[in-house]
Scaffold this motif. Sequence first.
Motif, PDB file in Angstrom:
ATOM      1  N   ILE A  84      33.124  -4.488  65.205  1.00 33.48           N
ATOM      2  CA  ILE A  84      32.194  -3.646  65.951  1.00 33.48           C
ATOM      3  C   ILE A  84      30.806  -4.271  65.980  1.00 33.48           C
ATOM      4  O   ILE A  84      30.097  -4.231  66.990  1.00 33.48           O
ATOM      5  N   GLU A  85      30.399  -4.857  64.859  1.00 35.95           N
ATOM      6  CA  GLU A  85      29.066  -5.428  64.772  1.00 35.95           C
ATOM      7  C   GLU A  85      28.933  -6.721  65.566  1.00 35.95           C
ATOM      8  O   GLU A  85      27.825  -7.121  65.924  1.00 35.95           O
ATOM      9  N   ARG A  86      30.053  -7.411  65.831  1.00 34.48           N
ATOM     10  CA  ARG A  86      29.987  -8.646  66.595  1.00 34.48           C
ATOM     11  C   ARG A  86      29.784  -8.335  68.078  1.00 34.48           C
ATOM     12  O   ARG A  86      30.451  -7.476  68.635  1.00 34.48           O
ATOM     13  N   PRO A  87      28.860  -9.037  68.737  1.00 36.62           N
ATOM     14  CA  PRO A  87      28.633  -8.784  70.160  1.00 36.62           C
ATOM     15  C   PRO A  87      29.808  -9.294  70.985  1.00 36.62           C
ATOM     16  O   PRO A  87      30.513 -10.218  70.579  1.00 36.62           O
ATOM     17  N   PRO A  88      30.045  -8.722  72.168  1.00 33.91           N
ATOM     18  CA  PRO A  88      31.113  -9.234  73.038  1.00 33.91           C
ATOM     19  C   PRO A  88      30.762 -10.646  73.507  1.00 33.91           C
ATOM     20  O   PRO A  88      29.599 -10.962  73.754  1.00 33.91           O
ATOM     21  N   ILE A  89      31.785 -11.489  73.622  1.00 31.27           N
ATOM     22  CA  ILE A  89      31.584 -12.863  74.083  1.00 31.27           C
ATOM     23  C   ILE A  89      32.263 -13.017  75.437  1.00 31.27           C
ATOM     24  O   ILE A  89      33.486 -12.877  75.546  1.00 31.27           O
ATOM     25  N   GLU A 117      27.309 -13.056  77.973  1.00 38.35           N
ATOM     26  CA  GLU A 117      27.264 -12.249  76.747  1.00 38.35           C
ATOM     27  C   GLU A 117      27.525 -13.144  75.532  1.00 38.35           C
ATOM     28  O   GLU A 117      28.540 -13.836  75.481  1.00 38.35           O
ATOM     29  N   GLY A 118      26.609 -13.125  74.587  1.00 39.55           N
ATOM     30  CA  GLY A 118      26.740 -13.978  73.410  1.00 39.55           C
ATOM     31  C   GLY A 118      26.046 -15.320  73.579  1.00 39.55           C
ATOM     32  O   GLY A 118      26.027 -16.124  72.637  1.00 39.55           O
ATOM     33  N   GLY A 126      26.542 -27.491  80.982  1.00 41.99           N
ATOM     34  CA  GLY A 126      27.881 -27.119  81.442  1.00 41.99           C
ATOM     35  C   GLY A 126      28.865 -26.900  80.310  1.00 41.99           C
ATOM     36  O   GLY A 126      30.069 -26.804  80.544  1.00 41.99           O
ATOM     37  N   ILE A 127      28.358 -26.781  79.083  1.00 34.44           N
ATOM     38  CA  ILE A 127      29.225 -26.669  77.905  1.00 34.44           C
ATOM     39  C   ILE A 127      29.138 -25.265  77.310  1.00 34.44           C
ATOM     40  O   ILE A 127      28.038 -24.718  77.140  1.00 34.44           O
ATOM     41  N   PHE A 128      30.303 -24.711  77.004  1.00 35.67           N
ATOM     42  CA  PHE A 128      30.381 -23.438  76.279  1.00 35.67           C
ATOM     43  C   PHE A 128      30.626 -23.737  74.802  1.00 35.67           C
ATOM     44  O   PHE A 128      31.561 -24.453  74.454  1.00 35.67           O
ATOM     45  N   THR A 129      29.768 -23.177  73.946  1.00 33.67           N
ATOM     46  CA  THR A 129      29.923 -23.315  72.497  1.00 33.67           C
ATOM     47  C   THR A 129      30.295 -21.952  71.924  1.00 33.67           C
ATOM     48  O   THR A 129      29.542 -20.981  72.088  1.00 33.67           O
ATOM     49  N   ALA A 130      31.446 -21.869  71.274  1.00 40.50           N
ATOM     50  CA  ALA A 130      31.946 -20.578  70.786  1.00 40.50           C
ATOM     51  C   ALA A 130      31.035 -20.015  69.697  1.00 40.50           C
ATOM     52  O   ALA A 130      30.895 -20.624  68.633  1.00 40.50           O
ATOM     53  N   GLY A 214      34.916 -17.545  80.846  1.00 35.96           N
ATOM     54  CA  GLY A 214      35.649 -17.433  79.587  1.00 35.96           C
ATOM     55  C   GLY A 214      35.341 -16.113  78.905  1.00 35.96           C
ATOM     56  O   GLY A 214      34.269 -15.529  79.103  1.00 35.96           O
ATOM     57  N   VAL A 215      36.273 -15.629  78.101  1.00 30.18           N
ATOM     58  CA  VAL A 215      36.075 -14.362  77.404  1.00 30.18           C
ATOM     59  C   VAL A 215      36.809 -14.403  76.061  1.00 30.18           C
ATOM     60  O   VAL A 215      37.895 -14.974  75.955  1.00 30.18           O
ATOM     61  N   LEU A 216      36.200 -13.823  75.058  1.00 27.91           N
ATOM     62  CA  LEU A 216      36.840 -13.679  73.749  1.00 27.91           C
ATOM     63  C   LEU A 216      37.841 -12.535  73.835  1.00 27.91           C
ATOM     64  O   LEU A 216      37.457 -11.377  74.022  1.00 27.91           O
TER      65      LEU A 216
END
Length: 219
Positions: A84-89, A117-118, A126-130, A214-216
């Motif tokens: 719950i505390e983690r923001p949506p990615i 988001e995140g 152009g890079i997404f870092t998890a 992309g989505v978590l």
Amino acid sequence: MVNEIKKTEDKVISTLGDIKRAISDFTDMFADMKENITDEMLKRSDEIERREDSFKKLFEETRINLTSDLEAKTEELTELQGKIERPPIAFHAHHVVDLVLDTTDEIIIFTKNVINEGTGYDTSTGIFTAPVGGLYQFSVHTCDYMVKHAFIGLVLEGKVIAADSNYDKDYYTCSTVGAIVRVRSGEKVWVKSTASGSNRQLIEDVYRMNTFSGVLVNN
């Protein structure tokens, strides 16, 4: 008078005998009662001890089960609280400035964010870092110029995890490629050209849009 005294004496002696026998009978009866009461008390005592042991065992089993259940629920609540505390990615980017794919392994940069988001996607590289580790779903949609080829790869930490090629000699074409993959926190995902050449080119106009998203799904 002597006879009367004798009779009286005999009656007294007889009465004393009756009293003695009565006392003896009462003593025997009392002894039997005492023995019976003692046996009954011992039986009751044993039964009470057995019930007490059974109750202690049941109480201990119940305590252990409740403790185990409480610990499990506490772990579930802790895990749920963390989620719950983690923001949506989630991110969705579009608009490719450099449409010519003349360099192999060139990163295709989608320069405009629709949602980020995140803040995992960087429009300058152009890079997404998890931001967090978990199961992610990625999708790449590209359109190529007529009589032009497009060879596209979705890359996780330098390894192509999904690829696509597109070509049509008479008209513009679009295609989509994607993957569901587990990504560790800090790992990087991007889109690249897997083959270069003068006849490799994307197109983008009011009817066609190149996108990277992309989505978590689950962490």
